[in-house]
Write an enzyme that holds these catalytic residues in place. Structure first.
Site, mmCIF file in Angstrom:
data_model
loop_
_atom_site.group_PDB
_atom_site.id
_atom_site.type_symbol
_atom_site.label_atom_id
_atom_site.label_comp_id
_atom_site.label_asym_id
_atom_site.label_seq_id
_atom_site.Cartn_x
_atom_site.Cartn_y
_atom_site.Cartn_z
ATOM 1 N N GLU A 1 13.087 -6.191 12.774
ATOM 2 C CA GLU A 1 14.234 -5.700 12.528
ATOM 3 C C GLU A 1 14.812 -5.420 13.704
ATOM 4 O OE1 GLU A 1 11.793 -5.293 9.127
ATOM 5 O OE2 GLU A 1 11.375 -4.383 11.268
ATOM 6 N N LEU B 1 14.063 6.050 11.676
ATOM 7 C CA LEU B 1 15.390 5.826 12.665
ATOM 8 C C LEU B 1 16.412 5.964 11.806
ATOM 9 C CD1 LEU B 1 13.708 3.025 14.818
ATOM 10 C CD2 LEU B 1 13.913 5.511 15.279
ATOM 11 N N LYS C 1 1.477 7.458 6.571
ATOM 12 C CA LYS C 1 0.416 6.473 6.084
ATOM 13 C C LYS C 1 -0.961 7.334 6.107
ATOM 14 C CE LYS C 1 2.989 2.246 7.454
ATOM 15 N NZ LYS C 1 2.267 0.662 8.058
ATOM 16 N N ASP D 1 5.865 -1.360 11.605
ATOM 17 C CA ASP D 1 4.900 -1.634 10.642
ATOM 18 C C ASP D 1 3.793 -2.175 11.476
ATOM 19 O OD1 ASP D 1 3.659 -1.898 8.332
ATOM 20 O OD2 ASP D 1 4.614 -3.615 7.478
ATOM 21 N N ASP E 1 -0.182 -9.413 11.207
ATOM 22 C CA ASP E 1 0.901 -9.127 10.005
ATOM 23 C C ASP E 1 2.185 -8.980 10.402
ATOM 24 O OD1 ASP E 1 1.626 -8.664 7.308
ATOM 25 O OD2 ASP E 1 1.306 -6.411 7.620
ATOM 26 N N GLU F 1 -4.173 -0.999 5.473
ATOM 27 C CA GLU F 1 -3.376 -0.461 6.641
ATOM 28 C C GLU F 1 -4.041 0.872 7.210
ATOM 29 O OE1 GLU F 1 0.603 -0.153 6.630
ATOM 30 O OE2 GLU F 1 1.074 -1.509 4.814
ATOM 31 N N GLN G 1 0.816 -1.306 0.048
ATOM 32 C CA GLN G 1 -0.075 0.009 0.055
ATOM 33 C C GLN G 1 0.932 1.320 -0.057
ATOM 34 O OE1 GLN G 1 -3.326 -0.234 2.753
ATOM 35 N NE2 GLN G 1 -2.814 -2.680 2.849
#
Length: 590
Positions: free
Chosen positions: A480, A409, A302, A495, A475, A323, A286
């Site tokens: 990371e 970041l 977003k 996310d 999801d 989202e 998206q």
């Protein structure tokens, strides 16, 4: 019939004295006033009277920014009763008492002998992994040498014309070959080997012993290290955007910056500073935008796609869900309240799509803007799923658009990131199920054998599953870490756009890592207890009031947070009944 009833009522009223009529009138006024001020709640089947005690907990708007270490769990078992409190569950309350009674045993440090045995066992597994890796590398190097010798012989035996053609073929073969130096270490033990639960617990408790002498490396230290090789002084703090001084440099191996003053400034600047450039984020299902603000700060946006009360349709798979911008904002506040500090600062903002997005956009993105038949400014962007005119992002109304703004970041060259596949990743297909969904022994037979999780990473993984369960996020396929900060750097909870998709149902499969492994960090448990005793939804709602787009979550969303917290504690109690208290709640010093 109606006439008779009317006459009966009139006759009754005539027989009532004036004093009685005044009393009835006063009672009606009291009830009406109580209803307005929330002292009386009327539903379809009951009337609830809420009279709050005078010692109700007062919570300021900055509650979510307070340091967990400075928040003391109240000694009194009595807390205020609000419509979101669930303190009547005696089983959970008695369990808290049981945990408190065993506090000394939970917090006990390993003895020197126990620490040495745990360290030796852990190192033996690591040595075995490294030996196999080195052996495999040597075998590959030998094979490469033999291949090179054979190629040289073949070259000498062929004529010049054929030799040229073969050289081209050899170049293609070299491209597909894996260089032994690039060979990744296989961190999992063999199928016929196993690691016991007792060993895993000893490895986790060893972390508390080692933490005393361990230094948590920061981004500021990485900057100083990189500065030695930075001849142009590009990464000198004096030349970097202000966000580096304010926030980035204070990130360390254990958490993101949780300084109240810094985070408030970051949130304020992200929600108000002018936009100087707008580009699309590469990849993704998206549309996401990367904006550069006037002070040089980069943020991820977003856009709003659905309303606050939107619920994922029951027939939709998790991987095709929209989202939600409000989910990203709420996830940041949930993370703060849980004391993790692993979600980057996120705030809501209303954009002028004309002046802040379209006029600042790169050419490829700018070409996707259009005016809809309804007179609203829209754009599609480029992505793999919802980037067509049917799913365009439009102003509501005209060119006004809500969005979540998340701080990006620091990255290369100063900070190197590592992306790892989540061991409880779903298949992202309609028919196939993952191994963990069909095998209840998956944790002990697979996760325990991975030497990566013979450290604090294991309980970080459990923390992540608890966080995802509270926010209802299915999801989670990868996680990371900032690997430059050290091998034990924390998992960053990025996310979260597909969180808060289910309002009236709870997806217990998200809790699979905890349900199967039956291990949870002691500090996480105590923090969840604090939230339970003080009303998680109430704290979350107060926390969200600082956001410019408040209200972020609906009342039903807030109720779902309390409901999931209760379900989580019930799962903890089940594990304790099976494994024992000291084998479930683990103090690893973090």
């Amino acid at each position: 019939m109606i006439v008779k009833i009317r006459r009966l009522i009139i006759n009754k009223i005539r027989h009532l004295s004036l004093a009685r009529l005044c009393i009835i009138f006063c009672l009606l006024i009291i009830l009406f006033t109580s209803y307005i001020y929330g002292l009386v709640e009327v539903s379809s089947h009951q009337v609830v009277i809420n009279i709050l005690p005078s010692n109700e907990i007062q919570i300021d708007n900055d509650y979510f920014l307070k340091n967990v270490e400075n928040q003391i769990i109240p000694k009194s078992e009595k807390t205020n009763q609000s419509k979101y409190d669930h303190l009547n569950d005696k089983k959970i309350k008695s369990f808290f008492i049981r945990v408190n009674e065993n506090r000394e045993l939970i917090e006990r440090l390993l003895t020197e002998a126990e620490s040495k045995h745990a360290a030796d066992t852990k190192n033996s597994y690591l040595s075995l992994i490294n030996e196999r890796h080195e052996k495999l590398k040597k075998e590959m190097e030998k094979e490469l040498e033999l291949l090179k010798k054979e190629e040289e012989k073949n070259k000498n035996n062929k004529n010049d014309a054929n030799q040229d053609n073969n050289d081209d073929d050899d170049e293609d073969e070299d491209e597909t070959r894996i260089d032994p130096k690039d060979l990744k270490v296989k961190t999992t033990l063999n199928d016929d080997e196993s690691v016991s639960r007792e060993e895993i617990i000893s490895f986790l408790k060893l972390e508390k012993v080692n933490r005393k002498s361990k230094h948590a490396k920061s981004v500021e230290e990485l900057l100083l290290e990189y500065k030695i090789h930075d001849k142009n002084n590009q990464y000198d703090l004096n030349y970097l955007p202000g966000i580096w001084k304010m926030y980035h440099r204070k990130i360390n191996e254990l958490k993101l910056d949780n300084d109240l003053t810094n985070v408030k400034k970051v949130l304020k600047s992200m929600s108000s500073l002018p936009v100087i450039s707008c580009v699309e984020k590469e990849r993704g299902t998206q549309i996401k935008l990367i904006l550069t603000l006037s002070d040089g700060t980069e943020v991820l946006v977003k856009p709003m796609k659905v309303a606050r009360n939107y619920e994922t349709p029951p027939d939709h798979f998790y991987f095709v869900d929209f989202e939600r911008h409000h989910a990203e904002i709420a996830a940041f506040h949930v993370d703060w309240l849980m004391g993790f500090y692993r979600v980057p600062p996120t705030v809501g903002r209303v954009f002028n799509m004309t002046t802040e997005l379209m006029q600042k956009a790169e050419p490829d993105l700018e070409r996707t803007f259009f005016v809809s038949p309804g007179g609203n400014l829209c754009f599609t962007g480029h992505c793999s799923y919802y980037c067509d005119s049917t799913h365009a992002t439009c102003g509501k109304p005209k060119d006004r658009m809500e969005g979540s703004v998340q701080l990006m970041l620091p990255g290369k060259p100063v900070v190197k990131w590592d992306t790892a596949r989540h061991p409880y990743r779903r298949t992202y297909t309609k028919r196939k199920k993952a191994e963990w969904e069909t095998n209840d022994d998956y944790c002990e037979k697979t996760v325990f054998k991975n030497t990566i999780y013979h450290s604090k990473h294991f309980l970080d993984l459990i923390d992540l599953s608890v966080f995802d369960f509270i926010t209802s996020n299915m999801d989670r396929h990868h996680y990371e870490r900032m690997i430059s900060l050290g091998n034990d750097s924390f998992m960053i909870h990025l996310d979260n756009g597909r969180s808060f998709g289910k309002i009236y149902s709870d997806e217990l499969s998200i809790l699979a890592p905890f349900k199967q492994c039956c291990l949870i960090r002691y500090s996480t448990f105590k923090r969840l207890q604090y939230l339970y005793e003080n009303g998680f939804s109430k704290l979350l709602d107060h926390s969200l009031k600082v956001d410019p787009l408040y209200p972020i979550l609906t009342d039903d969303h807030l109720k779902s947070v309390d409901r999931r917290l209760i379900l989580l504690f019930k799962e903890v109690i089940k594990c304790v009944d099976k494994k024992g208290l000291l084998n479930v709640i683990i103090d690893d010093g973090y």
